[in-house]
Design a protein around this motif. Structure first.
Motif, mmCIF file in Angstrom:
data_model
loop_
_atom_site.group_PDB
_atom_site.id
_atom_site.type_symbol
_atom_site.label_atom_id
_atom_site.label_comp_id
_atom_site.label_asym_id
_atom_site.label_seq_id
_atom_site.Cartn_x
_atom_site.Cartn_y
_atom_site.Cartn_z
ATOM 1 N N ASP A 337 1.078 -2.772 -2.748
ATOM 2 C CA ASP A 337 0.694 -3.508 -1.539
ATOM 3 C C ASP A 337 0.267 -4.949 -1.828
ATOM 4 O OD1 ASP A 337 -1.604 -2.790 -2.753
ATOM 5 O OD2 ASP A 337 -2.483 -1.708 -1.060
ATOM 6 N N LEU A 338 0.348 -5.353 -3.094
ATOM 7 C CA LEU A 338 0.048 -6.763 -3.406
ATOM 8 C C LEU A 338 1.309 -7.524 -3.837
ATOM 9 C CD1 LEU A 338 -3.259 -6.279 -5.433
ATOM 10 C CD2 LEU A 338 -3.045 -7.427 -3.215
ATOM 11 N N GLN A 339 2.449 -6.805 -3.853
ATOM 12 C CA GLN A 339 3.690 -7.440 -4.330
ATOM 13 C C GLN A 339 4.039 -8.681 -3.506
ATOM 14 O OE1 GLN A 339 5.280 -6.775 -7.025
ATOM 15 N NE2 GLN A 339 4.677 -4.719 -7.607
ATOM 16 N N ASP A 340 3.703 -8.637 -2.189
ATOM 17 C CA ASP A 340 4.041 -9.776 -1.327
ATOM 18 C C ASP A 340 2.868 -10.725 -1.128
ATOM 19 O OD1 ASP A 340 6.575 -8.745 -1.028
ATOM 20 O OD2 ASP A 340 5.949 -7.437 0.627
ATOM 21 N N ALA A 341 1.801 -10.524 -1.858
ATOM 22 C CA ALA A 341 0.641 -11.420 -1.732
ATOM 23 C C ALA A 341 1.028 -12.802 -2.270
ATOM 24 C CB ALA A 341 -0.526 -10.853 -2.528
ATOM 25 N N PRO A 342 0.298 -13.865 -1.842
ATOM 26 C CA PRO A 342 0.613 -15.205 -2.360
ATOM 27 C C PRO A 342 0.567 -15.232 -3.896
ATOM 28 C CG PRO A 342 -1.071 -15.300 -0.639
ATOM 29 C CD PRO A 342 -0.822 -13.849 -0.911
#
Ligand code: AMP
Length: 551
Positions: A337-342
């Protein structure tokens, strides 16, 4: 199957059966040597026969004083699988530590590299080495050094059969041993059981560990004398992957050549190795296209190193571990769930020490033993990391005195001070003995050091706690100014205090700065806080109240 013991030998059996042609490659002074798993299996069994013939029995300790190479790797399976215990000795330790650990472990045979034979001979002491019956020099001849009962490896194994009936071992049987390279006091022995090494291997194979697969080409640069090269030789075998061993004292050019020529996909080592390779890459063109992952651990991976390798298309996996944890405990993977984080958020997570490996549990406690919250916002919410699980030791070898301080029930006290963010990423901020306890709160000496060293006019800096009447301890900065610094000490001090106050709570700013020519270092090149505390731990440096603007 209930009651089936978790042991190492089935990993070798499987690699031989399923991947007989997969290679084990080793750099030597004479060039590259190659063998296959099929040949390796024979060599391992031949070595087991030779050891048995030399009188090695269940529970005996066999030591190595070697770099990373194929012969060292043979001992990795032969010794534990015959029921003996592989004790890897760090040849970089001071002579008195080597003497102490050989005597303490009561090693019966010591394997030694030709290039280290002279060093071992200089360390040899009849009383300390009383248990040692034979030295096996890894090569085809014995160099002219004073080691009694020395034989070369080729003669030692010559004529022995390549069949060997492995005994059925209990998973609690001791398989390995490694001493912690403590900076103070005597080294402490950690024993690894078959089950500890088995479970660590399985965790390393998962995508949450190192995710090693049969298609991988794995090159551990981390020494095989340091916690089994972080368990990579076992995980590589379990996966059926190709091994690449960089041999004695590899230079960046050697590593670059092996990556290019052998198609290395995963490699691992301490930060300084990769700083060296990055420097080399500035001057030289190297094809890194095969390289997917560099595992960095042992010390904090600088964010600049992670970013530079990103630009080169190589992922850095930052990991944390200890001799006591076999060693890998956390790995800084990016959660789904952090793969698309900035990018900034992902970089920050990856520069932390990471997420706990599946199978382990941890908690973080303050001085009173209360749990510390997992919290993004409170940068100063930190405490000591306690960890437990199948590959974490529960005692030191014959050291009940050390056990008392280091274990709390089933938990290992790591001595590392950490924060944990909302997502569960662990970040090391200090060692318990270095953290500054001020007015009931903890101040991270490492964070302050990084902040001070970020200033151009500073070449090196350490921060220590100095006794203080009202606040228990207050931070004092010990600074080596850069040779080309033009700024005055007063100006430097006010700029440092200002920048620290912008980033951290006001009261973290050091009360005083002391200027020195050089910071004393330990044998492993770390700042010697112990020496600094002895020299500068004088409360007159922080007499009276803290300056009002720092409270
Ligand atoms: P050793 O038992 O010699 O491997 O040392 C273990 C210690 O090294 C840990 O307790 C940490 O203090 C330090 N260490 C290991 N990995 C890291 C890392 N990734 N970042 C910072 N410190 C680390």
């Amino acid at each position: 199957m209930a009651g089936y013991d978790q042991t190492l030998e089935p990993f070798l059996w499987r690699a031989e059966k399923l991947y007989p042609d997969r290679e084990i490659v080793s750099r030597t002074h004479e060039g590259i040597t190659r063998s296959t798993y099929a040949e390796y299996g024979d060599q391992v069994r031949r070595l087991a026969n030779a050891l048995e013939d030399a009188g090695i029995e269940t529970g005996d300790r066999v030591a190595t004083f070697c770099w990373n190479h194929d012969r060292h790797f043979e001992t990795y399976f032969a010794v534990p699988s015959m029921g003996a215990q592989l004790h890897t000795i760090n040849p970089l330790l001071p002579a008195e530590h080597v003497q102490y650990i050989v005597e303490n472990a009561a090693d019966r045979i010591v394997f030694v590299d030709p290039s280290l034979a002279e060093k071992l001979a200089a360390t040899y002491d009849e009383a300390a080495f009383e248990s040692v019956e034979k030295f096996v020099v890894v090569g085809s001849e014995v160099p002219d050094v004073e080691l009694p009962d020395a034989v070369d490896y080729d003669s030692f194994v010559a004529g022995h059969a390549t069949e060997y009936e492995w005994p059925e071992l209990d998973q609690e049987a001791s398989a390995g041993m490694c001493y912690t390279s403590g900076t103070t006091g005597k080294p402490k022995g950690v024993e690894y059981t078959q089950q500890m090494l088995w479970s660590h291997t399985m965790a390393m194979l998962t995508p949450q560990g190192l995710g090693i697969e049969d298609s991988d080409v794995v090159m551990p640069v981390v020494p095989m004398f340091h916690v089994n090269a972080w368990g990579m030789p076992y995980a590589t075998t379990a996966a059926g992957a190709k091994h690449v061993y960089p041999g004695p004292a590899p230079e960046p050019a050697d590593l670059a050549q092996l990556i290019e020529e052998e198609g290395v996909t995963i490699t691992a080592g301490v930060p300084t190795v990769w700083l060296g390779l990055l420097e080399y890459l500035q001057e030289n063109t190297v094809d890194l296209s095969s390289l997917e992952t560099i595992v960095i651990g042992g010390a904090a991976a600088p964010r600049s190193v992670i970013e530079r390798f990103d630009e080169l298309g190589v992922e850095v996996l930052h990991a944390w571990g200890m001799t006591e944890t076999s060693p890998v405990g956390t790995v800084a993977h990016i959660k789904a769930d952090l793969q698309d984080a900035p990018a900034e958020v992902r970089h920050e997570k990856r520069s932390k020490q990471g997420l706990v490996a599946p199978g382990l549990e941890f908690k973080v406690v303050d001085d009173e033993g209360n749990d510390v919250a997992w919290d993004d916002d409170a940068a100063q919410d930190f405490g000591e990391l306690l960890i437990r699980g199948p590959w974490v030791t529960d005692s030191y070898f014959e050291r009940p005195d050390a056990d008392e301080d280091s274990f709390d029930g089933s938990w290992l006290r790591t001595g590392d001070v950490v924060t944990v963010d909302d997502d569960g990423y662990v970040k090391i901020v200090d060692r318990t003995k270095d953290v500054i306890k001020s007015g009931g709160e903890w101040i991270s000496s490492q964070e302050l050091e990084n902040a001070v060293m970020a200033h151009d006019a500073v070449a090196e800096a350490a921060v220590i706690g100095v006794p203080h009447e009202r606040y228990q301890e207050r931070p004092v900065g010990i600074v080596v100014m850069a040779a080309d610094a033009t700024i005055s000490k007063d100006e430097l001090e006010s700029e440092l205090v200002e920048s620290i106050r912008e980033e951290y709570p006001k009261w973290w700013a050091p009360d005083a700065f002391v200027y020195v020519e050089e910071i004393p270092k330990t044998a492993t090149g770390k700042f010697s806080k112990k020496d600094l505390r002895e020299e500068f731990g004088d409360r007159s440096l922080v007499e009276g109240e803290a300056p009002p603007d720092r409270e």
